[in-house]
Design a protein around this motif. Structure first.
Motif, PDB file in Angstrom:
ATOM      1  N   THR A   1       0.893  -0.975   0.295  1.00 53.20           N
ATOM      2  CA  THR A   1      -0.322   0.195   0.145  1.00 53.20           C
ATOM      3  C   THR A   1       0.853   1.761   0.138  1.00 53.20           C
ATOM      4  O   THR A   1       0.192   1.962  -0.212  1.00 53.20           O
ATOM      5  CB  THR A   1      -0.809   0.083   1.145  1.00 53.20           C
ATOM      6  OG1 THR A   1      -0.498  -0.733   2.365  1.00 53.20           O
ATOM      7  CG2 THR A   1      -2.170  -1.382   1.016  1.00 53.20           C
TER       8      THR A   1
ATOM      9  N   GLN B   1      -1.383  -1.863   7.921  1.00 53.94           N
ATOM     10  CA  GLN B   1      -3.363  -0.978   8.811  1.00 53.94           C
ATOM     11  C   GLN B   1      -4.171  -0.053   6.903  1.00 53.94           C
ATOM     12  O   GLN B   1      -5.016  -0.034   7.209  1.00 53.94           O
ATOM     13  CB  GLN B   1      -2.962  -0.237   9.684  1.00 53.94           C
ATOM     14  CG  GLN B   1      -2.089   0.932   9.596  1.00 53.94           C
ATOM     15  CD  GLN B   1      -1.827   1.614  10.666  1.00 53.94           C
ATOM     16  OE1 GLN B   1      -2.320   0.955  11.556  1.00 53.94           O
ATOM     17  NE2 GLN B   1      -1.096   2.729  10.766  1.00 53.94           N
ATOM     18  N   ARG B   2      -3.501   0.209   6.347  1.00 54.17           N
ATOM     19  CA  ARG B   2      -4.468   0.797   5.400  1.00 54.17           C
ATOM     20  C   ARG B   2      -5.655   0.086   4.545  1.00 54.17           C
ATOM     21  O   ARG B   2      -5.334  -0.051   3.387  1.00 54.17           O
ATOM     22  CB  ARG B   2      -3.498   1.883   4.378  1.00 54.17           C
ATOM     23  CG  ARG B   2      -3.106   3.364   5.415  1.00 54.17           C
ATOM     24  CD  ARG B   2      -2.500   3.719   4.596  1.00 54.17           C
ATOM     25  NE  ARG B   2      -0.626   3.818   4.013  1.00 54.17           N
ATOM     26  CZ  ARG B   2      -0.067   4.275   3.502  1.00 54.17           C
ATOM     27  NH1 ARG B   2      -0.856   5.687   2.425  1.00 54.17           N
ATOM     28  NH2 ARG B   2       0.948   3.422   2.943  1.00 54.17           N
TER      29      ARG B   2
ATOM     30  N   GLU C   1      16.529   0.252   5.698  1.00 58.41           N
ATOM     31  CA  GLU C   1      16.509   0.408   7.171  1.00 58.41           C
ATOM     32  C   GLU C   1      16.855  -0.835   7.096  1.00 58.41           C
ATOM     33  O   GLU C   1      18.177  -1.820   8.353  1.00 58.41           O
ATOM     34  CB  GLU C   1      14.670   0.462   7.809  1.00 58.41           C
ATOM     35  CG  GLU C   1      14.894   2.282   7.283  1.00 58.41           C
ATOM     36  CD  GLU C   1      13.783   2.404   6.527  1.00 58.41           C
ATOM     37  OE1 GLU C   1      14.423   0.974   5.519  1.00 58.41           O
ATOM     38  OE2 GLU C   1      13.321   3.756   6.699  1.00 58.41           O
TER      39      GLU C   1
HETATM   40  N1  LIG Z   1       9.323   5.917  -1.499  1.00 56.65           N
HETATM   41  C1  LIG Z   1      10.440   5.442  -2.623  1.00 56.65           C
HETATM   42  O1  LIG Z   1      10.097   6.641  -3.798  1.00 56.65           O
HETATM   43  C2  LIG Z   1      11.141   5.415  -1.757  1.00 56.65           C
HETATM   44  C3  LIG Z   1      12.351   5.074  -2.572  1.00 56.65           C
HETATM   45  C4  LIG Z   1      13.992   4.313  -2.120  1.00 56.65           C
HETATM   46  C5  LIG Z   1      13.843   3.714  -1.023  1.00 56.65           C
HETATM   47  N2  LIG Z   1      12.536   3.818  -0.639  1.00 56.65           N
HETATM   48  C6  LIG Z   1      12.514   2.529   0.744  1.00 56.65           C
HETATM   49  O2  LIG Z   1      11.207   1.930   0.392  1.00 56.65           O
HETATM   50  C7  LIG Z   1      10.451   1.841   1.818  1.00 56.65           C
HETATM   51  C8  LIG Z   1       9.189   2.134   2.006  1.00 56.65           C
HETATM   52  O3  LIG Z   1       8.863   3.604   1.320  1.00 56.65           O
HETATM   53  P1  LIG Z   1       7.927   3.956   1.588  1.00 56.65           P
HETATM   54  O4  LIG Z   1       8.228   5.396   0.450  1.00 56.65           O
HETATM   55  O5  LIG Z   1       7.290   2.978  -0.510  1.00 56.65           O
HETATM   56  O6  LIG Z   1       6.933   4.172   2.421  1.00 56.65           O
HETATM   57  P2  LIG Z   1       5.371   4.311   2.854  1.00 56.65           P
HETATM   58  O7  LIG Z   1       4.716   4.730   0.727  1.00 56.65           O
HETATM   59  O8  LIG Z   1       4.953   4.776   3.732  1.00 56.65           O
HETATM   60  O9  LIG Z   1       5.035   2.700   2.266  1.00 56.65           O
HETATM   61  C9  LIG Z   1       5.005   1.894   3.528  1.00 56.65           C
HETATM   62  C10 LIG Z   1       4.630   0.472   3.489  1.00 56.65           C
HETATM   63  O10 LIG Z   1       5.138  -0.306   4.567  1.00 56.65           O
HETATM   64  C11 LIG Z   1       3.786  -0.922   5.063  1.00 56.65           C
HETATM   65  N3  LIG Z   1       3.898  -0.450   6.960  1.00 56.65           N
HETATM   66  C12 LIG Z   1       4.182   0.494   7.387  1.00 56.65           C
HETATM   67  N4  LIG Z   1       4.684   0.263   8.674  1.00 56.65           N
HETATM   68  C13 LIG Z   1       4.998  -0.952   8.928  1.00 56.65           C
HETATM   69  C14 LIG Z   1       4.821  -2.362   9.888  1.00 56.65           C
HETATM   70  N5  LIG Z   1       4.942  -1.427  11.297  1.00 56.65           N
HETATM   71  N6  LIG Z   1       5.164  -3.364   9.756  1.00 56.65           N
HETATM   72  C15 LIG Z   1       4.415  -4.168   8.456  1.00 56.65           C
HETATM   73  N7  LIG Z   1       4.782  -3.233   7.707  1.00 56.65           N
HETATM   74  C16 LIG Z   1       4.357  -1.581   7.730  1.00 56.65           C
HETATM   75  C17 LIG Z   1       2.783   0.183   5.452  1.00 56.65           C
HETATM   76  O11 LIG Z   1       1.037  -0.466   5.176  1.00 56.65           O
HETATM   77  P3  LIG Z   1       0.031   0.360   5.667  1.00 56.65           P
HETATM   78  O12 LIG Z   1       0.272   1.005   4.537  1.00 56.65           O
HETATM   79  O13 LIG Z   1      -0.918  -0.206   6.022  1.00 56.65           O
HETATM   80  O14 LIG Z   1       0.736   1.657   6.345  1.00 56.65           O
HETATM   81  C18 LIG Z   1       2.585   0.142   3.927  1.00 56.65           C
HETATM   82  O15 LIG Z   1       2.449  -0.554   2.693  1.00 56.65           O
HETATM   83  C19 LIG Z   1      12.032   2.991   2.897  1.00 56.65           C
HETATM   84  O16 LIG Z   1      12.620   1.463   3.609  1.00 56.65           O
HETATM   85  C20 LIG Z   1      11.997   3.925   1.969  1.00 56.65           C
HETATM   86  O17 LIG Z   1      13.565   4.477   2.803  1.00 56.65           O
HETATM   87  C21 LIG Z   1      11.663   4.753  -1.081  1.00 56.65           C
END
Ligand SMILES: NC(=O)c1ccc[n+]([C@@H]2O[C@H](COP(=O)([O-])OP(=O)(O)OC[C@H]3O[C@@H](n4cnc5c(N)ncnc54)[C@H](OP(=O)(O)O)[C@@H]3O)[C@@H](O)[C@H]2O)c1
Length: 404
Positions: free
Chosen positions: A25, A52-53, A142
């Motif tokens: 999500t 949770q979403r 992380e």
């Molecule tokens: N976004 C980017 O462009 C990007 C680029 C490079 C690296 N990253 C890395 O990729 C990872 C994800 O980033 P994002 O930007 O996609 O984050 P995000 O949009 O905040 O999404 C986070 C995801 O993790 C889930 N989540 C949150 N807390 C959790 C928990 N305690 N246990 C299990 N699942 C959990 C969320 O579920 P819910 O939605 O249900 O809360 C959601 O599916 C991070 O480590 C970030 O550093 C991201």
């Protein structure tokens, strides 16, 4: 590669691969599903997880019809109602809990795991995928920050493949292949956009609001990584990630500000030649490469428009503006327990900032203080890392006198 190994790899590439998208999500999860829907003749969406979403998750389940859908957040009435639902994706098995998620990752049902959970919460599933010998497409940086040595050892002992999804590390991974081996790499150059506050007077940074910090100029990402980008803690974490992924010393890592986010990172070889990977800022490209490596296929990601003038600049990083960066180099140097402590403190401090309890500029100060005060150990076990993760979060709350 020997003839038999080559043949086995070729056979595997010709079979449909079953993919688990953890954190479906989120921003990376969403982009991954877009990539997978364009490559449906090669990949099957076998498992999706969210925390949770549930509304967003249900839409994804209806659309992509995974074999399994697993919610890892706390069990409550909403989750119970979701478990009972039979409309939409009736062929999907619905489950709850991290234990079920780990069992599913370890099973033969899954070939590739895309680790897109945010924060230290993603570590357990990354380790499980590595130990089970899967291809692990790692967005969750992380995992390497907290337990880099452990994860690399798990990849080796499990016979897994670790493919970076972070755009900078994918760029390095792609550029490095033009050389003959690690001994030819002089250094890597990680590019950073500088975030939304790059041009603010340093003295004004303490007044940055949540909205200011979330207004990223080039990338559209989740909230935590966007705040990390504003403080440059994201680059600090990426320095640590690069050290583990490419087996580098901190002295071999240089960070430069490149506001256009077109050069995703570079490798300087021993003869002085620099190889870079370029593309518009779009995570679908590195995600796809982690899935299809070593092959390339047409991608839905944006392409550079060579008919439009485009400027590319880079600048050295001002340490006064971005004090978080030196924490990353320090952790890359000291290793041991420092990554778990820096990461735990940063996650807690970012949450406090997003809840408007602290200023943006306090994040690096708090992390520095918690890092300085922890009980350092050079080769901790997983239990110790998890204990320090909890401790560092509690310390952050104590630092600002908020009961945890
Ligand atoms: N976004 C980017 O462009 C990007 C680029 C490079 C690296 N990253 C890395 O990729 C990872 C994800 O980033 P994002 O930007 O996609 O984050 P995000 O949009 O905040 O999404 C986070 C995801 O993790 C889930 N989540 C949150 N807390 C959790 C928990 N305690 N246990 C299990 N699942 C959990 C969320 O579920 P819910 O939605 O249900 O809360 C959601 O599916 C991070 O480590 C970030 O550093 C991201």
């Amino acid at each position: 590669m020997s003839g038999i190994k080559k043949q086995l790899a070729e056979n595997q590439r010709n079979q449909i691969q079953n993919v688990a998208v953890l954190g479906a999500t989120g921003s990376i999860g969403h982009s991954t599903l877009d990539v997978l829907s364009h490559l449906s003749d090669r990949f099957r969406i076998a498992l999706l997880s969210c925390h949770q979403r549930l509304d967003r998750f249900q839409e994804q389940c209806d659309r992509f019809k995974p074999r399994r859908a697993i919610v890892t957040g706390p069990r409550n009435a909403e989750v119970d109602a979701w478990l009972q639902k039979t409309d939409g994706c009736s062929e999907t098995v619905r489950e709850v809990g991290t234990t079920r998620l780990i069992e599913a990752i370890e099973s033969d049902e899954i070939d590739i795991v895309v680790a897109a959970i945010v924060g230290c919460a993603g570590l357990e599933s990354s380790l499980a995928a590595a130990l089970a010998g899967k291809r692990l497409g790692l967005a969750n940086k992380e995992s390497l920050v907290v337990a880099g040595e452990m994860l690399i050892n798990a990849v080796r002992s499990g016979g897994a493949e670790l493919l970076p999804i972070d755009s900078e590390h994918s760029a390095i991974f792609q550029s490095i292949q033009s050389g003959q081996g690690k001994s030819e790499v002089q250094r890597i150059i990680l590019t950073a956009s500088g975030g939304p506050l790059r041009k603010w007077p340093v003295g004004d940074l303490e007044n940055a609001t949540v909205e200011d910090a979330l207004a990223h100029p080039t990338w559209n990402m989740g909230r935590k990584i966007t705040v990390d980008s504003a403080t440059m803690m994201n680059k600090a974490l990426e320095v640590i990630e690069a050290k583990w992924l490419f087996d580098l010393t901190p002295e071999q890592i240089t960070v430069v500000i490149h506001p256009q986010s077109t050069i995703h990172s570079m490798v300087e070889f021993c003869d002085g030649s620099v190889i870079a990977q370029l593309s518009p800022p779009d995570m679908r490209l590195p995600i796809q490469y982690a899935l299809t490596y070593p092959d390339r296929f047409p991608s839905p990601a944006y392409k550079i428009d060579w008919g439009t003038p485009h400027q590319m600049e880079w600048y050295p990083v001002d340490p006064e503006r971005y004090p978080a960066l030196e924490l990353g180099f320090e952790v890359a140097k000291r290793g041991g327990t420092t990554g778990a402590v820096l990461n735990g403190a940063n996650e807690a401090a970012v949450e406090l900032f997003l809840n408007r309890k602290i200023r943006l500029t306090e994040i690096a100060k708090i992390c520095r203080s918690v890092l300085n005060h922890h009980d350092y150990s050079p080769s901790p076990a997983l239990d110790e890392l998890m204990r320090l993760d909890r401790w560092s979060r509690e310390e952050v709350f104590r630092w600002i006198n908020i009961p945890c």
